[in-house]
Write a protein that holds these residues in place. Structure first.
Motif, PDB file in Angstrom:
ATOM      1  N   PHE A  89      -9.412 -28.831  11.939  1.00  0.00           N
ATOM      2  CA  PHE A  89      -8.008 -28.599  11.607  1.00  0.00           C
ATOM      3  C   PHE A  89      -7.514 -29.659  10.613  1.00  0.00           C
ATOM      4  CE2 PHE A  89      -3.479 -29.349  12.311  1.00  0.00           C
ATOM      5  CZ  PHE A  89      -2.979 -28.096  11.996  1.00  0.00           C
ATOM      6  N   SER A  90      -7.943 -30.902  10.812  1.00  0.00           N
ATOM      7  CA  SER A  90      -7.550 -31.968   9.912  1.00  0.00           C
ATOM      8  C   SER A  90      -8.063 -31.709   8.494  1.00  0.00           C
ATOM      9  CB  SER A  90      -8.079 -33.305  10.434  1.00  0.00           C
ATOM     10  OG  SER A  90      -7.753 -34.349   9.563  1.00  0.00           O
ATOM     11  N   GLU A  92      -8.839 -28.809   7.070  1.00  0.00           N
ATOM     12  CA  GLU A  92      -8.157 -27.692   6.407  1.00  0.00           C
ATOM     13  C   GLU A  92      -6.697 -28.012   6.116  1.00  0.00           C
ATOM     14  OE1 GLU A  92      -8.186 -23.993   8.501  1.00  0.00           O
ATOM     15  OE2 GLU A  92      -6.999 -24.749  10.152  1.00  0.00           O
ATOM     16  N   THR A  93      -6.100 -28.915   6.885  1.00  0.00           N
ATOM     17  CA  THR A  93      -4.716 -29.306   6.630  1.00  0.00           C
ATOM     18  C   THR A  93      -4.639 -30.298   5.471  1.00  0.00           C
ATOM     19  OG1 THR A  93      -4.182 -28.957   8.949  1.00  0.00           O
ATOM     20  CG2 THR A  93      -2.642 -30.272   7.686  1.00  0.00           C
ATOM     21  N   TYR A  94      -5.499 -31.306   5.486  1.00  0.00           N
ATOM     22  CA  TYR A  94      -5.523 -32.337   4.446  1.00  0.00           C
ATOM     23  C   TYR A  94      -5.737 -31.714   3.073  1.00  0.00           C
ATOM     24  CZ  TYR A  94      -7.072 -36.725   2.197  1.00  0.00           C
ATOM     25  OH  TYR A  94      -7.218 -37.818   1.378  1.00  0.00           O
ATOM     26  N   SER A  96      -5.017 -28.676   2.285  1.00  0.00           N
ATOM     27  CA  SER A  96      -4.063 -27.563   2.141  1.00  0.00           C
ATOM     28  C   SER A  96      -4.770 -26.215   2.070  1.00  0.00           C
ATOM     29  CB  SER A  96      -3.149 -27.755   0.921  1.00  0.00           C
ATOM     30  OG  SER A  96      -2.381 -28.920   1.078  1.00  0.00           O
ATOM     31  N   GLY A  98      -5.679 -24.284   4.821  1.00  0.00           N
ATOM     32  CA  GLY A  98      -4.870 -23.478   5.729  1.00  0.00           C
ATOM     33  C   GLY A  98      -5.422 -22.114   6.062  1.00  0.00           C
ATOM     34  N   THR A 103      -3.692 -23.310  15.005  1.00  0.00           N
ATOM     35  CA  THR A 103      -2.273 -23.534  14.763  1.00  0.00           C
ATOM     36  C   THR A 103      -1.774 -24.649  15.667  1.00  0.00           C
ATOM     37  OG1 THR A 103      -2.063 -21.165  14.344  1.00  0.00           O
ATOM     38  CG2 THR A 103      -0.030 -22.384  14.640  1.00  0.00           C
ATOM     39  N   ARG A 109       3.014 -30.615  15.190  1.00  0.00           N
ATOM     40  CA  ARG A 109       3.276 -29.886  13.939  1.00  0.00           C
ATOM     41  C   ARG A 109       3.773 -30.835  12.855  1.00  0.00           C
ATOM     42  NH1 ARG A 109       7.305 -25.413  15.581  1.00  0.00           N
ATOM     43  NH2 ARG A 109       8.057 -27.200  16.753  1.00  0.00           N
ATOM     44  N   ALA A 112       0.842 -32.445  11.210  1.00  0.00           N
ATOM     45  CA  ALA A 112       0.177 -31.509  10.302  1.00  0.00           C
ATOM     46  C   ALA A 112       0.891 -31.454   8.947  1.00  0.00           C
ATOM     47  CB  ALA A 112       0.111 -30.119  10.931  1.00  0.00           C
ATOM     48  N   GLU A 115       0.240 -34.730   7.117  1.00  0.00           N
ATOM     49  CA  GLU A 115      -1.139 -34.788   6.622  1.00  0.00           C
ATOM     50  C   GLU A 115      -1.313 -33.934   5.367  1.00  0.00           C
ATOM     51  OE1 GLU A 115      -5.775 -34.188   8.016  1.00  0.00           O
ATOM     52  OE2 GLU A 115      -4.180 -33.507   9.350  1.00  0.00           O
ATOM     53  N   ALA A 116      -0.703 -32.759   5.342  1.00  0.00           N
ATOM     54  CA  ALA A 116      -0.826 -31.897   4.162  1.00  0.00           C
ATOM     55  C   ALA A 116      -0.219 -32.570   2.933  1.00  0.00           C
ATOM     56  CB  ALA A 116      -0.156 -30.555   4.429  1.00  0.00           C
TER      57      ALA A 116
END
Length: 150
Positions: A89-90, A92-94, A96, A98, A103, A109, A112, A115-116
């Motif tokens: 998750f980190s 795909e968030t870092y 962007s 997504g 979720t 949240r 998240a 981090e983005a």
């Protein structure tokens, strides 16, 4: 929520400092490396990649700790090991990226979103540094001189 806010602020400071130190080290160390200039660009890309990987790991570790130790939320859609899901998750968030298969639920949240934004800024910083390094080290071979006629 205060725990997530503090963790988010600390992570921004730590990752920006880490990124700064990696790029500063490259900036001062690259000219002294005794390798061809074009290989110096590979060093830049690999070092930037490693810095980003470590920053993603730090966010994933914090996310895991916030979920397990502080009960600050959960990852909906996570199956199996929570630590690997937190790292995924980190990442795909870092970046962007997504995908949306995981979720964040609850106060995490906020982490998240931070981090983005942080990832976007640090990736842009790496891209800018790489461009500057290319201008500095990517030399084009000289064009052949026309031989004078005898």
């Amino acid at each position: 929520m205060p725990t997530v806010l503090i963790a988010s602020a600390l992570l921004v400071v730590i990752t920006v400092f880490l990124h700064y130190e990696v790029l500063r080290g490259l900036n001062s160390g690259l000219p002294r490396l005794r390798i061809p200039d074009r290989f110096k660009l590979l060093v830049v890309v690999i070092a930037a990649f490693c810095a980003h990987a470590l920053e993603i790991f730090l966010y994933g570790l914090a996310l895991y700790a916030l979920i397990t130790a502080f009960g600050a939320g959960s990852l909906a859609g996570a199956h199996g090991m929570l630590f690997t899901s937190s790292l995924y998750f980190s990442a795909e968030t870092y970046t962007s990226l997504g995908f949306g298969d995981l979720t964040p639920v609850g106060p995490i949240r906020l982490l998240a979103g931070v981090e983005a934004l942080n990832g976007l800024l640090l990736i842009g910083w790496s891209a800018s540094f790489t461009y500057i390094s290319m201008e500095r080290f990517w030399s084009t071979p000289p064009e052949p001189q026309a031989r004078p006629r005898e």
